[in-house]
Scaffold this motif. Sequence first.
Motif, PDB file in Angstrom:
ATOM      1  N   ARG A 268      43.325  40.688  49.921  1.00  0.00           N
ATOM      2  CA  ARG A 268      43.632  41.953  50.596  1.00  0.00           C
ATOM      3  C   ARG A 268      44.510  42.830  49.710  1.00  0.00           C
ATOM      4  N   ILE A 269      45.485  42.216  49.051  1.00  0.00           N
ATOM      5  CA  ILE A 269      46.326  42.960  48.107  1.00  0.00           C
ATOM      6  C   ILE A 269      45.465  43.519  46.972  1.00  0.00           C
ATOM      7  N   ALA A 270      44.575  42.683  46.448  1.00  0.00           N
ATOM      8  CA  ALA A 270      43.705  43.117  45.354  1.00  0.00           C
ATOM      9  C   ALA A 270      42.856  44.308  45.775  1.00  0.00           C
ATOM     10  N   ARG A 271      42.290  44.243  46.967  1.00  0.00           N
ATOM     11  CA  ARG A 271      41.447  45.350  47.431  1.00  0.00           C
ATOM     12  C   ARG A 271      42.259  46.621  47.615  1.00  0.00           C
ATOM     13  N   ASP A 272      43.484  46.479  48.097  1.00  0.00           N
ATOM     14  CA  ASP A 272      44.351  47.649  48.272  1.00  0.00           C
ATOM     15  C   ASP A 272      44.650  48.319  46.931  1.00  0.00           C
ATOM     16  N   LEU A 273      44.671  47.527  45.879  1.00  0.00           N
ATOM     17  CA  LEU A 273      44.952  48.068  44.549  1.00  0.00           C
ATOM     18  C   LEU A 273      43.741  48.796  43.963  1.00  0.00           C
ATOM     19  N   GLY A 274      42.547  48.317  44.250  1.00  0.00           N
ATOM     20  CA  GLY A 274      41.340  48.933  43.710  1.00  0.00           C
ATOM     21  C   GLY A 274      40.116  48.139  44.096  1.00  0.00           C
ATOM     22  N   ALA A 275      38.988  48.817  44.238  1.00  0.00           N
ATOM     23  CA  ALA A 275      37.785  48.180  44.757  1.00  0.00           C
ATOM     24  C   ALA A 275      37.314  47.000  43.911  1.00  0.00           C
ATOM     25  N   ASP A 276      37.485  47.076  42.576  1.00  0.00           N
ATOM     26  CA  ASP A 276      36.983  45.993  41.735  1.00  0.00           C
ATOM     27  C   ASP A 276      38.050  44.978  41.331  1.00  0.00           C
ATOM     28  N   VAL A 277      39.275  45.153  41.813  1.00  0.00           N
ATOM     29  CA  VAL A 277      40.331  44.184  41.484  1.00  0.00           C
ATOM     30  C   VAL A 277      39.991  42.788  42.012  1.00  0.00           C
ATOM     31  N   PRO A 278      39.409  42.648  43.234  1.00  0.00           N
ATOM     32  CA  PRO A 278      39.050  41.297  43.691  1.00  0.00           C
ATOM     33  C   PRO A 278      38.139  40.548  42.732  1.00  0.00           C
ATOM     34  N   PHE A 279      37.231  41.267  42.050  1.00  0.00           N
ATOM     35  CA  PHE A 279      36.359  40.580  41.094  1.00  0.00           C
ATOM     36  C   PHE A 279      37.168  39.912  39.994  1.00  0.00           C
ATOM     37  N   PHE A 280      38.199  40.595  39.507  1.00  0.00           N
ATOM     38  CA  PHE A 280      38.961  40.067  38.376  1.00  0.00           C
ATOM     39  C   PHE A 280      39.824  38.864  38.758  1.00  0.00           C
ATOM     40  N   LEU A 281      39.948  38.599  40.037  1.00  0.00           N
ATOM     41  CA  LEU A 281      40.628  37.370  40.449  1.00  0.00           C
ATOM     42  C   LEU A 281      39.753  36.144  40.196  1.00  0.00           C
ATOM     43  N   VAL A 282      38.427  36.347  40.171  1.00  0.00           N
ATOM     44  CA  VAL A 282      37.507  35.226  39.989  1.00  0.00           C
ATOM     45  C   VAL A 282      36.790  35.280  38.636  1.00  0.00           C
ATOM     46  N   GLY A 283      36.424  36.497  38.182  1.00  0.00           N
ATOM     47  CA  GLY A 283      35.795  36.666  36.883  1.00  0.00           C
ATOM     48  C   GLY A 283      34.389  36.092  36.807  1.00  0.00           C
ATOM     49  N   GLY A 284      33.929  35.851  35.583  1.00  0.00           N
ATOM     50  CA  GLY A 284      32.605  35.301  35.381  1.00  0.00           C
ATOM     51  C   GLY A 284      31.511  36.318  35.654  1.00  0.00           C
ATOM     52  N   THR A 285      30.501  35.880  36.374  1.00  0.00           N
ATOM     53  CA  THR A 285      29.382  36.734  36.769  1.00  0.00           C
ATOM     54  C   THR A 285      29.373  36.807  38.290  1.00  0.00           C
ATOM     55  N   ALA A 286      29.274  38.019  38.830  1.00  0.00           N
ATOM     56  CA  ALA A 286      29.341  38.150  40.282  1.00  0.00           C
ATOM     57  C   ALA A 286      28.477  39.311  40.768  1.00  0.00           C
ATOM     58  N   TYR A 287      27.880  39.115  41.919  1.00  0.00           N
ATOM     59  CA  TYR A 287      27.138  40.162  42.624  1.00  0.00           C
ATOM     60  C   TYR A 287      28.110  40.808  43.597  1.00  0.00           C
ATOM     61  N   ALA A 288      28.148  42.156  43.597  1.00  0.00           N
ATOM     62  CA  ALA A 288      29.123  42.862  44.431  1.00  0.00           C
ATOM     63  C   ALA A 288      28.426  43.867  45.334  1.00  0.00           C
ATOM     64  N   GLU A 289      28.901  43.929  46.564  1.00  0.00           N
ATOM     65  CA  GLU A 289      28.428  44.909  47.533  1.00  0.00           C
ATOM     66  C   GLU A 289      29.636  45.604  48.149  1.00  0.00           C
ATOM     67  N   GLY A 290      29.408  46.349  49.234  1.00  0.00           N
ATOM     68  CA  GLY A 290      30.482  47.116  49.849  1.00  0.00           C
ATOM     69  C   GLY A 290      30.904  48.215  48.899  1.00  0.00           C
ATOM     70  N   ILE A 291      32.196  48.391  48.726  1.00  0.00           N
ATOM     71  CA  ILE A 291      32.685  49.371  47.751  1.00  0.00           C
ATOM     72  C   ILE A 291      32.921  48.693  46.393  1.00  0.00           C
TER      73      ILE A 291
END
Length: 293
Positions: free
Chosen positions: A138-161
């Motif tokens: 939730r903190i990551a999302r509040d900082l920016g839409a793609d910040v949650p991805f950088f918590l996990v890294g690698g290759t990821a499929y993203a939806e929403g914002i």
Amino acid sequence: MNRKYTVILLKEIIEKAYAKINIGLKIISKRPDGYHDLETIFQQIDLCDTIKLSIRKSNDIVIKSDNKNIPLDENNICHKAALLFRAASGLDFGLTIHIQKEIPTGAGLGGGSSNAAAVLLGLEKLMAYKLPEKRLNRIARDLGADVPFFLVGGTAYAEGIGDKIKTVRPFPDFFAVLVYPNIEISSAWAYKNFNFNLTKTKKIIKLSRIIQNRICFSDLKDYVENDFEKIVFAKYPELLKIKELLYRKGAFLAMMSGSGSTIFGLFTGSEKAEAARKYFSEKYKCFLTQPKK
């Protein structure tokens, strides 16, 4: 809120903040809240910034960097990340954040978001305090839409914002040549000027099919595109020329990353990739990278 006081075992820690590229970016619709729903595949690459976190005796948060293009005050996303972590944990600490930049700014490579994620992950180690996963995201999302991805890294499929992340099986190995034309493009400008009427195409398919291995990786050129390219290329035609040249140099896929301005080319072999990097380096800032898995 009563702050917790803790025994700090470490005085500093160093985190690597890796960049990303977008393999396809489809803008689906504009939401009532002003954001846009999208579909993309994030791929982390080995180009990175270095973030050093050091405990201070006072409880202020200080940003330092040798890069003159980033803010060194509370407007820096790393400063915001540290404040949000401190508030969520209830811990009382001061912090110096030193940012050594390698990832260009305003380049569509997620440098700021990656830096913020590195601060959150680094603070968990430095303070020996792990936030609940939902709270951290939730903190990551509040900082920016793609910040949650950088918590996990690698290759990821993203939806929403861009915040709904599903880690997927890595792509086959490739070499990526990144060409940064020294143009900073604001994501806010790109979204504001985005025109859905310019994105009609017969080729584009749902990116989820690609991650389900229904499309051969080397055939991506025929199936994916970045919806921002039309408006960005109209304003900066030089970027289209770079994309075309990457194909001529042997890339099996060339595309703008995010809202730009970096154009990347994917190569199956290192020799052609290095030759392309050398060619573009005569005029632009270039990087030869590989995926992080």
